[in-house]
Scaffold this active site. Structure first.
Site, PDB file in Angstrom:
ATOM      1  N   HIS A 508       0.803  -1.226   0.000  1.00  0.00           N
ATOM      2  CA  HIS A 508       0.000   0.000   0.000  1.00  0.00           C
ATOM      3  C   HIS A 508       0.834   1.274   0.000  1.00  0.00           C
ATOM      4  O   HIS A 508       0.283   2.361   0.152  1.00  0.00           O
ATOM      5  CB  HIS A 508      -0.909   0.048   1.228  1.00  0.00           C
ATOM      6  N   LYS A 705      -8.137  14.350   4.630  1.00  0.00           N
ATOM      7  CA  LYS A 705      -7.298  13.148   4.634  1.00  0.00           C
ATOM      8  C   LYS A 705      -6.269  13.313   5.741  1.00  0.00           C
ATOM      9  O   LYS A 705      -6.142  14.399   6.311  1.00  0.00           O
ATOM     10  CB  LYS A 705      -6.613  12.946   3.284  1.00  0.00           C
ATOM     11  N   ARG A 706      -5.522  12.249   6.058  1.00  0.00           N
ATOM     12  CA  ARG A 706      -4.475  12.381   7.061  1.00  0.00           C
ATOM     13  C   ARG A 706      -3.515  13.493   6.660  1.00  0.00           C
ATOM     14  O   ARG A 706      -3.264  13.726   5.479  1.00  0.00           O
ATOM     15  CB  ARG A 706      -3.718  11.044   7.198  1.00  0.00           C
ATOM     16  N   LYS A 711       1.141  14.551   1.069  1.00  0.00           N
ATOM     17  CA  LYS A 711      -0.210  14.876   0.602  1.00  0.00           C
ATOM     18  C   LYS A 711      -0.365  16.379   0.341  1.00  0.00           C
ATOM     19  O   LYS A 711      -1.318  16.825  -0.250  1.00  0.00           O
ATOM     20  CB  LYS A 711      -1.250  14.395   1.615  1.00  0.00           C
ATOM     21  N   THR A 816      -8.502   6.744  -1.893  1.00  0.00           N
ATOM     22  CA  THR A 816      -9.843   6.191  -2.115  1.00  0.00           C
ATOM     23  C   THR A 816     -10.922   7.248  -1.910  1.00  0.00           C
ATOM     24  O   THR A 816     -12.002   7.145  -2.473  1.00  0.00           O
ATOM     25  CB  THR A 816     -10.107   5.001  -1.180  1.00  0.00           C
ATOM     26  N   LYS A 820     -14.894   8.470  -3.681  1.00  0.00           N
ATOM     27  CA  LYS A 820     -16.144   8.807  -2.991  1.00  0.00           C
ATOM     28  C   LYS A 820     -16.609  10.202  -3.394  1.00  0.00           C
ATOM     29  O   LYS A 820     -17.797  10.437  -3.590  1.00  0.00           O
ATOM     30  CB  LYS A 820     -15.929   8.747  -1.470  1.00  0.00           C
TER      31      LYS A 820
HETATM   32  C1  NBG Z   1      -2.505   3.780   1.999  1.00  0.00           C
HETATM   33  C2  NBG Z   1      -2.120   4.682   0.851  1.00  0.00           C
HETATM   34  C3  NBG Z   1      -3.336   5.169   0.100  1.00  0.00           C
HETATM   35  C4  NBG Z   1      -4.187   4.001  -0.292  1.00  0.00           C
HETATM   36  C5  NBG Z   1      -4.524   3.167   0.926  1.00  0.00           C
HETATM   37  C6  NBG Z   1      -5.337   1.951   0.593  1.00  0.00           C
HETATM   38  C7  NBG Z   1      -1.045   2.983   3.815  1.00  0.00           C
HETATM   39  C8  NBG Z   1       0.201   2.301   4.162  1.00  0.00           C
HETATM   40  N1  NBG Z   1      -1.286   3.183   2.527  1.00  0.00           N
HETATM   41  O1  NBG Z   1      -2.937   5.863  -1.046  1.00  0.00           O
HETATM   42  O2  NBG Z   1      -1.369   5.768   1.323  1.00  0.00           O
HETATM   43  O3  NBG Z   1      -5.371   4.430  -0.896  1.00  0.00           O
HETATM   44  O4  NBG Z   1      -3.337   2.727   1.544  1.00  0.00           O
HETATM   45  O5  NBG Z   1      -4.723   1.195  -0.375  1.00  0.00           O
HETATM   46  O6  NBG Z   1      -1.809   3.332   4.684  1.00  0.00           O
END
Ligand code: NBG
Length: 995
Positions: A508, A705-706, A711, A816, A820
């Site tokens: 991920h 988002k975080r 980001k 993701t 949405k």
């Molecule tokens: C996160 C990514 C996102 C991705 C999500 C789900 C982790 C390690 N990765 O870009 O930063 O959408 O995983 O796949 O949290």
């Protein structure tokens, strides 16, 4: 042949077919044939039937009628509103008319639409008793006969019975008097009544799976960010409307009941929420699947903004209890930590034995996972740690009570709290304990179930498939290896082959700080046998590499599972790749980078191992629950059917259709009204949570988002400053032409991530200044939305006009929330990164605002910036930095060092470099938003072209390309006892008969 028999026969054939060929495509063809066959036969019989029939025959006729609907799926009638018998007949005739009409119409998307129906329960009278399919586990066991009889119908689904079951729970489960009932008890009672209904399906599904023993999928994830469950469950079992009415008569709105549910936040962000979307889709698609994770007592912290700063408070989400979970005291496993190794002899063979140390107990807590429009209901199993039953009596008896108890209590801490790091590794021993704890319990559980089947170990991968959601559950594969070798006497090569064929790994992230590495020293202490096995895996792997690439030490050091640093580290991703069948990234660009960059050497070695599965999100929660007005509109324009919620592609036709039919104006009007509702909801939320008034007619520009450097929330901050300063300088007349806007931010910063916390502080300081400036606040506002979580996301996302996904190219694996946002009618302002790229592929480049450097340029530019080859600051940026340096928004000295770094060659994330292109895109947005008709048209087209991003598609990809599993559909209920006894359900019995 009756319909029932046909269905039964064809289903049997279908199952047989599936056994013979594991190809999903073929299985689907068979299913379509089945539906068509039933349809044809059903019709013939229906026509031959007379009008006057006995009560029983009546029932049968209805079943046949229902079968026709199931196959036909084209009737638009509102079955739930039909109450009187007379009306029923009328409706039935109307149906036939519609059926005839629909025959003439060409099928949509080939045959797909023929398979779907409006609702599983369509055709059933809601007051009717529905008989449960009966699966006999042991035909010879007559002792349970009475029980079978008592349990052979499903709970009633009509309003009065639902109300009765709610009050029954309020009085008998919650022990509350009717005078004390408040919203909390109403929620609990309601949830318990829904759970009862889920339990029936759940039990039936589990039994059906047990009897038919298909290949199963286990999705292991250290996070499941579920969000509230009540509404989703009601949508799945098609009782939302009924519960709403039931609640109305209690004098409450169902929405108020929803609000009373705690939001289980057992995850940080995208990774955990993805796992939640995936278990939803696995159930919806009838895959026999289990989610495995941790039942944390404390989820992600609650964020409060005090004096502009983030403050963290514990999120004890269980204060009000959790009506959904079932504690399974009969499902517990011991998990060992620390201890020592010794050689033992078993059956004349030397075996390794791991002894001593600490033992804790993992207890299963199950939550039902219903699917949409199906009777299948899967399980999410979360483990909680308990002290082992063994107790240090010696210590206790010596009088050292305190220590004896304290030691015991340690076990409770393992599953206490979720680590609040997103995309970065904490490296704490307790975290490693968590990882092993849930990995071990899950694998023991899977193994113990497999043992009941009495099959050869080599068959294990034929029946079990484990998907690792990132590397956090990596130890599961080592644990399986240990169990096979140490506890079952299987030799290494054979055991490792079984492991490799069972596991798959999803990566991920490419961020180095997020790639898990665990020191050999800590592993040696905590899990000595596992470390030994990791060395063994690496030894055999390195031998293979030596043969293939003699003397290529550079390559060996990159491939090795062990990093030769000080102290040595185990690279969890390498361990996963070596020990799995498939490795996938989560968006095309990301999977590409895994092949060319991060895992280049592995890709050269095993190209066939690498694949991509682009992420997806569930439209049930993110469109239907989050934006009910839009969902209603889409259903209306989908011929009154909500089947698009499970087949999102159906929406693709809408934009063309409304043009052709001349209904575009009506559609757009309704869309605009729906969007306004969503914006009003956010307005109210902001007033309540931030005390800020906003105007719903402003452009809503949202970035939630975080908080992370990659980001680039900071870049958005700079834009806010720029916009504010620009408005400040404008004359009154000039301001009249402005596009009015609110910039929203939301998201948590990891408590130890100082820079991210500073960015939150900066945003809030800017917001204070802008919102309190009477000169500007009629044109522009800035809002920080505190404590961003799933339940607030459901309010925030549908309200957006623009949503920002502006990571440095190559750094966001997928993202993701972008999906949405687009599904609920906003346009992305984003970079060429993650899923943005694929969204543009589907909706068209002119339906997204792209800016910034592409991934192949990033490293070169970084290098040039570092070497002073580019002057990248420029006057407009300088103005923004000066405002910060001059404390224009208050004392912002906490940002000075950072700014000085990025403006002097250290712009690693290209926040400054990409700024000017970002600015241009923002200006274009302002201009385009003036043409609201065109804007809305684009949003609607966006919504309708997002089918690819439904998590149903993602899960289908996993099932086809990685898991090689086929769905198993639990038979639906029947209307008479006789039918249920000969129902399609007793497959095993039929199979026995054949023998
Ligand atoms: C996160 C990514 C996102 C991705 C999500 C789900 C982790 C390690 N990765 O870009 O930063 O959408 O995983 O796949 O949290």
């Amino acid at each position: 042949m009756s319909n029932e028999e046909i269905h039964q026969k064809t289903l049997e054939e279908k199952i047989k077919g599936n056994e013979e060929n594991q190809e999903e495509g073929e299985a689907e063809e068979v299913e379509e044939e089945v539906e068509e066959e039933v349809e044809a036969e059903g019709e013939a019989e229906g026509e031959a039937e007379g009008e006057k029939e006995s009560k029983k025959e009546d029932g049968e006729k209805e079943v046949k009628g229902q079968e026709i609907h199931l196959a036909q799926g084209e009737t638009g009638q509102e079955a739930e509103e039909v109450e009187e018998e007379e009306v029923e007949i009328e409706v039935e005739e109307e149906n036939k008319e519609k059926e005839k009409k629909s025959k003439k119409a060409p099928p949509k998307n080939g045959l797909v639409s023929l398979k779907r129906r409006k609702s599983l329960y369509e055709g059933f009278d809601e007051k009717q008793e529905l008989f449960r399919p009966e699966f006999r586990f042991d035909e010879n066991d007559q002792t349970k006969e009475k029980m079978w009889e008592l349990m052979d119908t499903y709970l009633p689904r009509d309003k009065i019975n639902i109300q009765k079951s709610i009050v029954k729970h309020i009085e008998y489960t919650l022990a509350t008097t009717r005078f004390d009932v408040n919203a909390h008890y109403l929620f609990q009672g309601t949830a318990l009544s829904v759970r009862d209904r889920l339990l029936e399906q759940w039990n039936d599904t589990q039994l059906f799976i047990r009897i038919n023993n298909p290949k199963k999928i286990y999705y292991m994830s250290i996070e499941f960010l579920l969000g509230r469950l009540l509404q989703n469950a009601l949508v799945c079992i098609d009782l939302e409307k009924c519960y709403k009415e039931a609640m109305n008569e209690f004098g409450v709105k169902i929405e108020e009941i929803y609000e009373n549910e705690n939001d289980p936040a057992l995850g940080n962000g995208g990774l955990g929420r993805l796992a939640a979307c995936y278990i939803d889709s696995m159930a919806t698609l009838n895959y026999p699947a289990w989610g495995y994770g941790i039942r944390y007592d404390y989820g992600i912290f609650r964020q409060v903004i005090q004096n502009c700063e983030q403050k963290e408070f514990p999120d004890y989400w269980l204060t009000k209890g959790n009506p959904w979970e079932i504690m399974r005291l009969d499902t517990q496993f011991k998990v060992r930590f620390y201890g020592y190794l010794k050689d033992d002899w078993r059956d004349g063979k030397k075996v390794r034995s791991w002894q001593g140390g600490e033992e804790v107990v993992a207890v299963a807590y199950d939550t039902a996972v219903p699917g949409f429009n199906t009777f299948n209901c899967n399980t999410l199993r979360l483990w909680k740690s308990f002290p082992s039953n063994e107790f240090n009596f010696e210590q206790f008896n010596r009088g050292d009570h305190q220590s004896a108890l304290a030691e015991r209590d340690q076990a409770n801490y393992i599953t206490s709290v979720l680590y609040p790091n997103d995309n970065s590794m904490s490296g704490k021993e307790l975290r490693l304990k968590q990882e092993y704890f849930f990995s071990s319990a899950s694998v023991q559980n899977i193994v113990s179930e497999f043992k009941k089947l009495n099959l050869s170990w080599d068959e294990f991968p034929k029946f079990n498939c484990i998907q690792l959601n990132d590397t956090h559950p990596t130890l599961a594969l080592v644990e399986l290896l240990r169990i096979l070798i140490d506890e079952n006497g299987i030799e290494y090569n054979r055991a490792f082959d079984i492991v490799k064929r069972t596991f798959n790994y999803t990566n991920h992230t490419v961020l180095p700080e997020a790639l898990e590495k665990w020191g050999v020293d800590i592993l040696e202490r905590l899990l000595p046998r596992h470390l030994e096995l990791i060395y063994l895996i690496n030894y055999f792997f390195m031998e293979e590499i030596k043969k293939k690439y003699p003397n290529d030490y550079n390559r060996m050091s990159k491939l090795s599972i062990i990093e030769e640093s000080c102290p040595k580290q185990v690279r969890m991703a390498n361990l996963c790749i070596v020990s799995s069948t498939k490795v996938n990234g989560v968006a095309k660009i990301h999977s590409g980078l895994l092949r060319t960059d991060l895992f280049k050497e592995f890709y050269e070695l095993w190209p066939e191992k690498f694949t991509n599965v682009t992420n997806g999100v569930t439209p049930r929660r993110w469109v239907h629950c989050a934006f009910p007005e839009l969902s209603k509109l889409l259903t209306k324009y989908n011929g009154g059917r909500n089947d698009w919620l499970a087949e999102y592609d159906l929406l693709e036709e809408i934009p063309e259709k409304i043009k052709e039919e001349g209904t575009e104006k009506d559609f757009m009007q309704r869309y605009r009204a729906a969007k306004l509702q969503a914006k009003l909801r956010l307005k109210e939320f902001v007033k309540k949570n931030c005390g800020i008034d906003i105007d719903e007619h402003f452009l809503f520009d949202i970035m939630v988002k975080r908080i992370h450097e990659y980001k680039r929330q900071f870049m958005n901050c700079l834009y806010c400053i720029h916009r504010y300063l620009k408005i400040k300088k404008m004359k009154h007349e000039e301001r009249q032409h402005l596009t009015k806007r609110v910039t929203f931010f939301g998201g948590k910063a990891a408590p130890g991530y100082a820079l991210a916390k500073n960015v939150i502080k900066l945003i809030n300081m800017i917001a204070n200044k802008v919102n309190n400036d009477g000169d500007v606040n009629q044109y522009y506002k800035v809002v920080f939305l505190p404590d961003y979580k799933v339940s607030s996301a459901q309010i925030i996302i549908p309200a957006a006009d623009i949503s920002q996904h502006i990571s440095t190219a190559g750094m966001e694996a997928s993202g993701t929330s972008c999906m949405k946002f687009v599904m609920t009618g906003s346009i992305i302002l984003g970079t060429h990164d993650g899923a943005n790229i694929e969204i543009a592929d589907k909706v068209g480049e002119d339906h997204i605002y792209f800016f910034g450097k592409k991934v192949d340029e990033v490293s070169r530019i970084r290098e040039e910036l570092r070497n002073g080859k580019r002057n990248y600051i420029g006057s407009r940026l300088k103005e923004c930095f000066d405002a910060i340096y001059n404390n224009y928004f208050g004392d912002t000295r906490f940002m000075h060092d950072y700014i000085s770094g990025i403006t002097n060659g250290g712009d690693y994330y290209l926040a400054c470099h990409d700024f000017y292109e970002y600015l241009d895109a923002q200006e274009k947005i302002d201009r385009d938003y003036q043409n609201k008709d065109e804007w809305d048209r684009k949003c609607v087209e966006n919504i309708c072209h997002m089918g690819f991003f439904s998590s149903d598609r993602s899960i289908q990809d996993y099932a086809n390309d990685i898991w090689n599993i086929v769905p198993i559909e639990v038979p639906k209920p029947s209307l008479t006892k006789e039918q249920h006894l000969i129902s399609t359900s007793n497959l095993q019995l039929f199979k026995e008969d054949e023998k």
